[in-house]
Design an enzyme around this catalytic site. Structure first.
Site, mmCIF file in Angstrom:
data_model
loop_
_atom_site.group_PDB
_atom_site.id
_atom_site.type_symbol
_atom_site.label_atom_id
_atom_site.label_comp_id
_atom_site.label_asym_id
_atom_site.label_seq_id
_atom_site.Cartn_x
_atom_site.Cartn_y
_atom_site.Cartn_z
ATOM 1 C CB SER A 72 -8.248 1.227 7.637
ATOM 2 O OG SER A 72 -6.893 1.046 7.845
ATOM 3 C CG HIS A 114 -5.519 5.218 5.464
ATOM 4 N ND1 HIS A 114 -5.470 5.106 6.829
ATOM 5 C CD2 HIS A 114 -5.835 3.980 5.021
ATOM 6 C CE1 HIS A 114 -5.741 3.876 7.194
ATOM 7 N NE2 HIS A 114 -5.969 3.159 6.110
ATOM 8 C CG ASP A 118 -5.414 7.689 9.187
ATOM 9 O OD1 ASP A 118 -6.190 8.211 8.362
ATOM 10 O OD2 ASP A 118 -4.746 6.668 8.937
HETATM 11 N N1 ASP Z 1 -3.607 0.247 7.689
HETATM 12 C C1 ASP Z 1 -4.506 -0.852 7.479
HETATM 13 C C2 ASP Z 1 -5.632 -0.493 6.529
HETATM 14 O O1 ASP Z 1 -5.448 0.366 5.704
HETATM 15 C C3 ASP Z 1 -4.964 -1.404 8.765
HETATM 16 C C4 ASP Z 1 -4.109 -2.559 9.109
HETATM 17 O O2 ASP Z 1 -3.715 -3.301 8.220
HETATM 18 O O3 ASP Z 1 -3.842 -2.774 10.272
HETATM 19 O O4 ASP Z 1 -6.685 -1.132 6.509
#
Ligand code: ASP
Length: 719
Positions: A654, A85, A221
């Protein structure tokens, strides 16, 4: 009185216990503040292995990836690992209907096939230094906040300039502890970053929205890039002559696996937290702001789905926007749930009560008397204006044609003589590039539906009596049908939704464009709304916040002195941090307990439900059925996919390396559990878990699924 204070104090110490797992710590202060705790929890290396400016250390293998993620170096030839992502925008950019890398994945078979990404950079930290005394020495006696801000900006620029004079480094001075401390951060920024590999979205985003922000998780991911440098191993713009960067450190990768309660640590660039918000602010968040924003984003996603699910071209255009919108849609819902479950407002109130008690009873704290009351009153005033502010950004600004129209204002603002000069040239060059990006991913019928939906909701939430007429022109429209007709008219009469036409305007920097823009209905509507917003909402919002900022700063200063039984860490601000904890599951609710790791069996189980978010390719299905895990299998014989741990992380973490007690890479951080997202505001050890992609699953995908074993050969693997 004394007895009452004692009772309150001991009650509070229970709620107020500092868990070793909580906190996002500054790497250069680990020795002083955390090394002992880390070693007690099992860490086998020293603080100077993690951060050292005189010898290579782990910090030299951690980068800020792009503008908002983290990445880590995993070979001595510049190979970088981050999340799928995080690389999504680049993967999408290289994708088309013919080469659908989102759907099928991408693997460069050799270095000549690695794909450049203009605009993408990675940033290494060279060093950090506390420069508080240099900044605050000139701030004594400055009471005006705007004046303070401009002085800080000026001093920060001077300090940064001095620190980088004669070098190719960049530097910035950032505020910490709400502006009570300042740190200089010297950075080296690389700009030739090429895409090396990405799994198909059915692996990289397995579980999509269903599983986003949740545990148990099975998402692969990850994506891989390579940093290129000039022949001197220094940053350079893209050039075919550039060579793979040789980092000072890269992470060895451990295939040994972990046990429950093993030490883990996350090294990365957490973006933003608000741990020192008062109960007043958290109360508003939980009861008003989050529920409204969740509702608005849900409505937008419905419109996106209506178009994206039936047209692959629209799907590709809006994939990145969709994930951005849905990400926070679900996050805010989880955050609200977690904060309620933890009773965060009441807990914050208890702490504030103790704070007030000590301030009242100890003369040395007299300067803080009444501080919380003042903050509370300002939140009272914010109660009206905050929702209006959020409505503007979450409803009106989401109509893309208004945003594009507003960007054209830069042309309207030019003076006649600017058109032939450098200023005009710059405005047109910038607009040409941003507009090309805009129209590449724009679908006008979808935007038209967003307009209808967002205005209907704006009218539902906006307190007309407080800020009347921000939606004049639409506010008298009663039925949805009428709204639809108005929106249709706007789109029929405007040319700004037509990319070819606008790009033609921009090709000929001529003053005649000004009247074309000014006469456009979308431009007129956008200008009206922006002006209304500025005068009716933003002005008041800014004025209240200008009063809150110094009070919040004072509160953070005060709480560290008045309640010293807790170790304090500065809020995340996209600077390099270390957080540590251990592998552990949790209890999501009564009568249930989640294990701390998942296996590929869960992928098949989820796929078996038939839900579209759990689709996998037939080849993946076969591979998983055959259970050919090779050297990536755990001791228990299964292939672990993800694990949960109690590291305090947030957005920006992330892609962060997750390391074992010896500093070897065991995974890539990518998410948190749903309730755990509340850790941006309040940390609760019982509910907060970060979610990590097990590096053994990453390597299995690269090796067995993608047959890109040549990439594994350049890594340092610890069997
Ligand atoms: N999914 C989050 C990000 O894109 C990571 C998190 O907030 O824990 O940074």
């Amino acid at each position: 009185m004394m007895r009452r204070i004692l009772i309150i104090s001991s009650f509070i110490l229970l709620t107020f216990k500092t868990y070793a797992d909580e906190g996002m710590w500054l790497p250069m202060l680990l020795k002083e503040l955390n090394e002992k705790d880390m070693k007690t929890m099992g860490m086998k290396i020293s603080a100077s292995d993690i951060y050292d400016i005189n010898k290579s250390s782990m910090k030299d293998a951690v980068v800020l990836f792009g503008r908002g993620c983290t990445g880590e170096l995993i070979s001595n030839e510049g190979l970088l690992l981050t999340n799928h992502h995080c690389g999504f925008g680049q993967i999408q950019d290289h994708s088309s209907l013919e080469n659908d890398y989102l759907k099928n994945g991408f693997w460069a078979s050799d270095r000549s096939k690695e794909l450049p990404n203009p605009g993408l950079s990675v940033t290494f930290i060279v060093r950090m230094e506390n420069v508080t005394s240099k900044v605050v020495k000139d701030l004594k006696g400055v009471t005006d906040e705007a004046m303070r801000e401009s002085l800080v900006a000026q001093l920060s620029t001077e300090i940064a300039k001095e620190a980088t004079a004669g070098t190719s480094y960049e530097a910035i001075v950032k505020p910490f502890y709400n502006g009570n401390e300042y740190y200089l951060i010297v950075m080296e920024v690389f700009k030739d970053i090429r895409l090396v590999g990405a799994p198909p979205s059915s692996i990289g985003n397995f579980g999509k929205d269903m599983d986003n922000w949740s545990w148990p998780r099975h998402t692969g991911d990850f994506s891989m890039f390579r940093i290129y440098a000039n022949k001197e191993n220094k940053p350079a713009e893209y050039s075919p002559e550039n060579v793979p960067y040789k980092p000072k450190h890269h992470f060895p990768i451990s295939l040994k696996g972990l046990k429950e309660n093993d030490f883990t640590m996350v090294y990365g660039f957490p973006a933003r937290t608000n741990e020192y918000l008062t109960s007043y602010a958290v109360d508003q968040l939980v009861s008003k702001i989050n529920p409204m924003k969740v509702d608005l984003r849900g409505k937008r996603l419905d419109v996106f789905n209506k178009y994206m699910l039936v047209d692959r071209e629209v799907f590709i255009k809006y994939a990145d926007k969709y994930s951005g919108v849905s990400n926070y849609h679900k996050k805010w819902a989880g955050e609200t749930r977690g904060l309620k479950k933890a009773d965060a407002v009441a807990k914050k109130k208890t702490i504030e009560m103790l704070f007030d008690n000590r301030v009242t009873n100890e003369p040395k704290f007299i300067a803080y008397f009444g501080l919380l009351d003042k903050i509370g009153k300002l939140y009272g005033s914010l109660e009206k204006v905050q929702p209006e502010y959020d409505l503007f950004t979450e409803a009106l600004l989401t109509v893309e044609i208004f945003r594009q129209a507003n960007s054209l204002k830069a042309i309207v603002d030019l003076k006649a003589e600017d058109f032939s000069g450098q200023k005009g040239k710059d405005v047109f060059t910038n607009l040409k590039s941003s507009s090309a990006d805009f129209y590449k991913n724009y679908h006008a019928p979808l935007d038209q539906d967003i307009l209808v939906e967002m205005i209907a909701n704006y009218l539902k939430y906006s307190k007309e009596d407080v800020y009347p007429s921000i939606f004049r022109g639409f506010s008298s429209i009663a039925s949805e049908q009428e709204l639809k007709e108005e929106a249709l008219k706007l789109f029929q009469n405007s040319l700004i939704d037509n990319g070819e036409e606008v790009m033609k305007w921009l090709e000929n920097p001529d003053t005649s464009i000004v009247s074309k823009i000014k006469n456009d209905v979308a431009y007129q509507a956008a200008t009206f709304y922006f002006n209304q917003f500025k005068s009716k909402v933003q002005k008041e919002f800014t004025s209240i916040n200008a009063q809150l900022i110094p009070l919040n700063r004072q509160y953070v200063e005060a709480i560290r002195l008045v309640l010293p039984e807790k170790k304090y860490y500065p809020d995340a601000n996209q600077s390099l941090r270390v957080t540590f904890g251990k592998t552990e599951g949790y209890k999501p609710g009564d009568a249930s307990k989640y294990n701390w790791f998942t296996t590929t069996d869960g992928i098949l189980e989820k796929n078996n439900t038939g839900h579209i978010d759990y689709s996998i390719e037939p080849r993946m299905f076969e591979l998983l059925k055959n259970k050919d895990y090779g050297r990536y299998a755990d001791k228990d014989g299964s292939l672990h996919t993800c694990f949960a741990a109690s590291n305090h992380t947030t957005g920006g973490n992330s892609g962060s390396p997750v390391l074992n007690a010896k500093g070897h890479l065991i995974g890539t951080n990518f998410d948190r559990n749903w309730e755990g997202t509340m850790s941006d505001v309040y940390y609760d050890i019982n509910q907060v878990r970060n979610i990590v992609l097990d590096v053994r699953y990453t390597l299995w995908v690269i090796d067995k699924y993608a047959k890109a074993g040549h990439l594994i050969q350049e890594m340092t693997i610890i069997e």
